[in-house]
Design a protein around this motif. Structure first.
Motif, PDB file in Angstrom:
ATOM      1  N   LYS A   1      -7.032   3.524  -4.072  1.00 45.00           N
ATOM      2  CA  LYS A   1      -6.829   4.948  -3.535  1.00 45.00           C
ATOM      3  C   LYS A   1      -7.181   5.889  -4.440  1.00 45.00           C
ATOM      4  CE  LYS A   1      -5.152   5.657  -0.089  1.00 45.00           C
ATOM      5  NZ  LYS A   1      -5.437   5.910   1.368  1.00 45.00           N
ATOM      6  N   TYR A   2      -6.904   5.752  -5.718  1.00 48.02           N
ATOM      7  CA  TYR A   2      -7.561   6.547  -6.962  1.00 48.02           C
ATOM      8  C   TYR A   2      -8.778   6.752  -6.819  1.00 48.02           C
ATOM      9  CZ  TYR A   2      -7.376   8.843 -11.215  1.00 48.02           C
ATOM     10  OH  TYR A   2      -7.429   9.763 -12.457  1.00 48.02           O
TER      11      TYR A   2
ATOM     12  N   ASN B   1       0.751   4.144  -2.749  1.00 48.90           N
ATOM     13  CA  ASN B   1       0.627   5.701  -2.397  1.00 48.90           C
ATOM     14  C   ASN B   1       1.816   6.514  -2.918  1.00 48.90           C
ATOM     15  OD1 ASN B   1      -1.749   4.882  -1.435  1.00 48.90           O
ATOM     16  ND2 ASN B   1      -1.096   4.951   0.919  1.00 48.90           N
TER      17      ASN B   1
ATOM     18  N   GLN C   1     -10.794   6.058  -4.334  1.00 48.59           N
ATOM     19  CA  GLN C   1     -11.293   6.869  -3.206  1.00 48.59           C
ATOM     20  C   GLN C   1     -11.304   8.423  -3.328  1.00 48.59           C
ATOM     21  OE1 GLN C   1      -9.140   5.377   0.286  1.00 48.59           O
ATOM     22  NE2 GLN C   1     -10.141   7.010   1.641  1.00 48.59           N
ATOM     23  N   ARG C   2     -10.103   8.683  -3.688  1.00 51.93           N
ATOM     24  CA  ARG C   2      -9.983  10.424  -3.843  1.00 51.93           C
ATOM     25  C   ARG C   2     -10.539  10.696  -4.762  1.00 51.93           C
ATOM     26  NH1 ARG C   2      -6.119  12.645  -0.484  1.00 51.93           N
ATOM     27  NH2 ARG C   2      -5.902  11.527   1.332  1.00 51.93           N
TER      28      ARG C   2
ATOM     29  N   GLY D   1     -12.322   5.059   4.654  1.00 50.37           N
ATOM     30  CA  GLY D   1     -11.033   4.417   4.691  1.00 50.37           C
ATOM     31  C   GLY D   1      -9.839   4.829   5.661  1.00 50.37           C
ATOM     32  N   SER D   2     -10.395   5.828   6.285  1.00 56.13           N
ATOM     33  CA  SER D   2      -9.410   6.475   7.363  1.00 56.13           C
ATOM     34  C   SER D   2     -10.338   7.487   8.172  1.00 56.13           C
ATOM     35  CB  SER D   2      -8.335   7.158   6.488  1.00 56.13           C
ATOM     36  OG  SER D   2      -8.770   8.358   5.863  1.00 56.13           O
TER      37      SER D   2
ATOM     38  N   TYR E   1      -4.255  -1.701  -4.776  1.00 56.46           N
ATOM     39  CA  TYR E   1      -4.068  -0.685  -3.753  1.00 56.46           C
ATOM     40  C   TYR E   1      -4.082   0.773  -4.468  1.00 56.46           C
ATOM     41  CZ  TYR E   1      -3.441  -3.290   0.426  1.00 56.46           C
ATOM     42  OH  TYR E   1      -3.657  -4.342   1.520  1.00 56.46           O
TER      43      TYR E   1
ATOM     44  N   GLU F   1       0.699  -1.389  -0.056  1.00 52.60           N
ATOM     45  CA  GLU F   1      -0.052  -0.146   0.070  1.00 52.60           C
ATOM     46  C   GLU F   1       0.955   1.303  -0.042  1.00 52.60           C
ATOM     47  OE1 GLU F   1      -3.748   1.902   2.403  1.00 52.60           O
ATOM     48  OE2 GLU F   1      -2.822   0.138   3.025  1.00 52.60           O
TER      49      GLU F   1
END
Length: 499
Positions: A314-315, A257, A317-318, A462-463, A310, A253
């Protein structure tokens, strides 16, 4: 000789001399009995069978009797691996083998330092307890190293040296412990791999120290990339079974990132690194190049599939729903692992359901006073939804700004709905009191599943902390709203009141 030739010859031999396929290992039960001194009355949970995506897939739970006794049983465990025992202020990491029979004792008022395992299979779990006491507790050398690495040691080279010295100490401890307390071969491999991966995580986290570094050091950090670590890590990343381990997943991960977030802006300008809103590599072509870079670094294997997963997760998610829609074809093109593909496809579809203007997912939980509360109860008000946890330092750091924000909107149609993902009710209630988080326009709820909490999953959390603004009509307005300390938050809430 080419591997395909070997495969072809092997196939011919198999046809000439048929052999029965190797039998899969039979699952065996695992039994954990325990005794708690000063039991706190909360459920004791044993989570196991971690997926390649980092989620615990199964759990069993029990509650201690009046004299502190409890029993947990996993009916069928097929392969050895990590497990998590949640009985106190922080979970304890275990390593279980099929057929293990263990006994554990602890004092709830002196947890986790009082915990001890007994039984023929106790050595791996006791090693993990001692390892984390030595190298992960607040006063240990790792924490001291972190302080030095981020604030005192001036060069990237010194930071790398400190991390390598710490790895040497950890490997020496593993060797000495195994000499005194026999450890099964699979566990020794796992423990050594975990140390190696923790060291690699330190290397991959070094770019995050740029806000503490001088310009020269920042340039050095910019050059840090996985290929420099690949030769040492690759043997540990090849076994498929390793991909269910936390430290391995952390490395994959972090690598993704580092590629995905365009940190060169910070390295060039010297501006402090704000992890909340880092500039993100954007565009399908750029993302395709990143996935190709991951493949080149890892090879064509399941490690590469997971690392790509991962990056894409993340892509998505953002970028939110718009980015998710554009990525569906890319997900299918670049990910061969069925588990990763299914999870990413589900995430894309889930993001599409969380567009602005869509109904906010239902929330029905019990508040801090034992009353059942539903999100629908607040229709007609603007809701500032706050996901947090008592163990989350950035969440608690927002407490003063959150108090000021709540005070600004007292008597107006804004409701602050705070959902904790704490697994322990006691820790949640303690934080509510210690940080003065209650107010007349705040409702506190708890969904105690940590990252697996149904409410957190419904909102793709996710955070933490994570904030969401919901309009008077119960529809989503801002899925990734700013924190209370951000000046934009007040303006967004004021605007929401007018709509």
């Amino acid at each position: 000789m080419d591997k395909w030739v070997y495969a072809f010859l092997g196939g011919l031999l198999a046809m000439m001399h048929p052999m029965a396929p190797a039998a899969a290992p039979l699952p065996k039960s695992v039994v954990l009995t325990g005794w708690a001194q000063h039991p706190d009355g909360e459920d004791i949970v044993l989570r196991y069978d971690r997926s390649r995506l980092g989620k615990w897939q199964h759990a069993v739970q029990a509650r201690a009797t009046a004299d502190g006794r409890f029993r947990l049983s996993i009916p069928a465990l097929r392969t050895p691996g990590e497990a998590e025992l949640d009985i106190g202020s922080e979970p304890a990491l275990l390593y279980l083998h099929p057929g293990d029979v263990l006994q554990v004792s602890y004092d709830a008022e002196n947890y986790p330092s009082s915990m001890r395992f007994k039984g023929a299979a106790a050595n791996p779990c006791n090693y993990l307890l001692e390892y984390y006491r030595r190298f992960q507790s607040p006063d240990d050398s790792v924490q001291q190293m972190r302080q030095m690495a981020l604030k005192i040691v001036p060069t990237l080279q010194e930071r790398r040296r400190l991390a390598t010295e710490e790895r040497t100490r950890q490997l020496a401890f593993l060797k000495s412990y195994a000499a005194a307390h026999p450890l099964p071969a699979p566990f020794r491999q796992y423990a050594r791999r975990a140390i190696q991966m923790q060291w690699a995580s330190w290397q991959l986290m070094l770019p995050l120290t740029v806000k503490y570094a001088n310009a020269h050091d920042a340039q050095a950090a910019e050059k840090l990339d996985f290929p420099s670590l690949n030769a040492q890590l690759r043997p540990d990343l090849l076994p498929d079974t390793a991909l269910t381990e936390y430290q391995v997943q952390q490395v994959l991960e972090l690598y993704g990132n580092n590629l995905l977030f365009n940190r060169s802006h910070f390295f060039a300008t010297g501006q402090p690194l704000d992890e909340r809103e880092p500039p993100l590599v954007s565009g399908s072509q750029a993302l395709a190049q990143l996935t190709a870079q991951v493949r080149a670094a890892f090879g064509r294997n399941m490690s590469a599939d997971l690392a790509v997963g991962y990056v894409l997760a993340k892509y998505i998610q953002r970028n939110g729903p718009a980015g998710a829609e554009a990525l569906l074809d890319m997900v299918q093109q670049h990910t061969r692992d069925p588990a990763v593909l299914q999870a990413l496809t589900s995430s894309v579809q889930h993001h599409q359901a969380l567009k602005a203007g869509q109904p906010a997912p239902t929330i029905t939980l019990v508040d801090d006073r034992g009353k059942k509360v539903s999100l629908a109860d607040f229709k007609g008000k603007v809701v500032y939804l706050d996901f947090w946890a008592s163990w989350c330092a950035p969440c608690l750091a927002e407490a003063p700004a959150a108090a000021k924000l709540r005070k600004h909107f007292v008597g107006r149609d804004v409701l602050f709905l705070c959902v904790s993902i704490d697994s322990r009710e006691g820790a949640w209630q303690k934080a509510l009191a210690a940080y003065s988080l209650r107010s007349s326009n705040t409702v506190h709820l708890r969904d105690g599943g940590e990252w697996e909490a149904a409410t957190a999953q419904a909102y793709l959390i996710g955070s933490v902390p994570s904030y969401i603004i919901i309009g008077r009509d119960g529809r989503l307005m801002h899925l990734n709203a700013p924190r209370p300390s951000d000046a934009k938050t007040t303006a967004l809430l004021e605007k929401a009141l007018q709509e």
